[in-house]
Design a protein around this motif. Structure first.
Motif, PDB file in Angstrom:
ATOM      1  N   ASP A   8      -9.713  -4.154  -4.373  1.00 22.13           N
ATOM      2  CA  ASP A   8     -10.181  -3.958  -2.998  1.00 22.13           C
ATOM      3  C   ASP A   8      -9.093  -3.480  -2.042  1.00 22.13           C
ATOM      4  N   HIS A   9      -8.089  -2.754  -2.565  1.00 19.53           N
ATOM      5  CA  HIS A   9      -7.040  -2.159  -1.724  1.00 19.53           C
ATOM      6  C   HIS A   9      -7.679  -1.157  -0.761  1.00 19.53           C
ATOM      7  N   ALA A  10      -7.130  -1.053   0.416  1.00 21.65           N
ATOM      8  CA  ALA A  10      -7.609  -0.069   1.396  1.00 21.65           C
ATOM      9  C   ALA A  10      -7.423   1.342   0.829  1.00 21.65           C
ATOM     10  N   PRO A  11      -8.319   2.269   1.196  1.00 27.43           N
ATOM     11  CA  PRO A  11      -8.149   3.656   0.737  1.00 27.43           C
ATOM     12  C   PRO A  11      -6.798   4.207   1.181  1.00 27.43           C
ATOM     13  N   ILE A  12      -6.134   4.922   0.281  1.00 30.07           N
ATOM     14  CA  ILE A  12      -4.804   5.467   0.593  1.00 30.07           C
ATOM     15  C   ILE A  12      -4.541   6.691  -0.279  1.00 30.07           C
ATOM     16  N   ILE A  13      -3.775   7.602   0.283  1.00 26.76           N
ATOM     17  CA  ILE A  13      -3.187   8.709  -0.483  1.00 26.76           C
ATOM     18  C   ILE A  13      -1.709   8.697  -0.144  1.00 26.76           C
ATOM     19  N   SER A  14      -0.852   8.686  -1.169  1.00 26.40           N
ATOM     20  CA  SER A  14       0.589   8.599  -0.934  1.00 26.40           C
ATOM     21  C   SER A  14       1.336   9.465  -1.929  1.00 26.40           C
ATOM     22  N   THR A  15       2.450  10.036  -1.468  1.00 25.23           N
ATOM     23  CA  THR A  15       3.323  10.758  -2.397  1.00 25.23           C
ATOM     24  C   THR A  15       4.166   9.751  -3.161  1.00 25.23           C
ATOM     25  N   LEU A  16       4.589  10.141  -4.361  1.00 25.49           N
ATOM     26  CA  LEU A  16       5.365   9.263  -5.223  1.00 25.49           C
ATOM     27  C   LEU A  16       6.705   9.890  -5.574  1.00 25.49           C
ATOM     28  N   GLU A  17       7.718   9.051  -5.678  1.00 29.27           N
ATOM     29  CA  GLU A  17       9.049   9.461  -6.112  1.00 29.27           C
ATOM     30  C   GLU A  17       9.135   9.326  -7.636  1.00 29.27           C
ATOM     31  N   ASP A  18      10.254   9.762  -8.207  1.00 28.11           N
ATOM     32  CA  ASP A  18      10.538   9.498  -9.612  1.00 28.11           C
ATOM     33  C   ASP A  18      10.688   7.997  -9.786  1.00 28.11           C
ATOM     34  N   GLY A  19      10.111   7.448 -10.839  1.00 32.22           N
ATOM     35  CA  GLY A  19      10.260   6.013 -11.072  1.00 32.22           C
ATOM     36  C   GLY A  19       9.144   5.460 -11.923  1.00 32.22           C
ATOM     37  N   PRO A  20       9.132   4.126 -12.068  1.00 32.04           N
ATOM     38  CA  PRO A  20       8.151   3.494 -12.952  1.00 32.04           C
ATOM     39  C   PRO A  20       6.799   3.238 -12.284  1.00 32.04           C
ATOM     40  N   VAL A  21       5.728   3.495 -13.050  1.00 33.15           N
ATOM     41  CA  VAL A  21       4.391   3.046 -12.678  1.00 33.15           C
ATOM     42  C   VAL A  21       4.119   1.856 -13.598  1.00 33.15           C
ATOM     43  N   ILE A  22       4.016   0.670 -13.006  1.00 34.18           N
ATOM     44  CA  ILE A  22       3.828  -0.554 -13.789  1.00 34.18           C
ATOM     45  C   ILE A  22       2.339  -0.889 -13.788  1.00 34.18           C
ATOM     46  N   VAL A  23       1.750  -0.872 -14.986  1.00 24.08           N
ATOM     47  CA  VAL A  23       0.312  -1.074 -15.157  1.00 24.08           C
ATOM     48  C   VAL A  23       0.079  -2.452 -15.763  1.00 24.08           C
ATOM     49  N   LYS A  24      -0.625  -3.312 -15.039  1.00 27.74           N
ATOM     50  CA  LYS A  24      -0.939  -4.650 -15.561  1.00 27.74           C
ATOM     51  C   LYS A  24      -2.404  -4.694 -15.983  1.00 27.74           C
TER      52      LYS A  24
END
Length: 81
Positions: free
Chosen positions: A34-50
């Motif tokens: 239920d996170h608020a709608p968002i669009i964001s740019t991402l840097e180099d780095g880890p995407v941690i998926v749980k």
């Protein structure tokens, strides 16, 4: 929540997750149900998926994340080994 991680040449991940942490341009942030709608740019780095079964880490080379109605799409320039 449903997560898709895509690169220009393939779909890296698709499935149900409990949380995702992404490397935002202004710092990493976590996306929960239920996170608020968002669009964001991402840097180099880890995407941690749980997931219910454990945790995976995908190192990306920049990109964009979109969150809308418990659907998360990460468009990464590339996955770094």
């Amino acid at each position: 929540m449903n997560l898709e991680i895509l690169t220009p040449d393939k779909k890296v991940f698709e499935g149900e997750v409990t949380a995702v942490t992404v490397p935002g341009t202004s710092g990493s942030f976590q996306i929960l149900k239920d996170h608020a709608p968002i669009i964001s740019t991402l840097e180099d780095g880890p995407v941690i998926v749980k997931e219910a079964t454990g945790e995976n880490i995908y190192n990306i080379k920049g990109g964009v994340v979109e969150v809308l109605d418990n659907k998360i799409i990460v468009l990464a320039e590339a996955i770094v080994a």
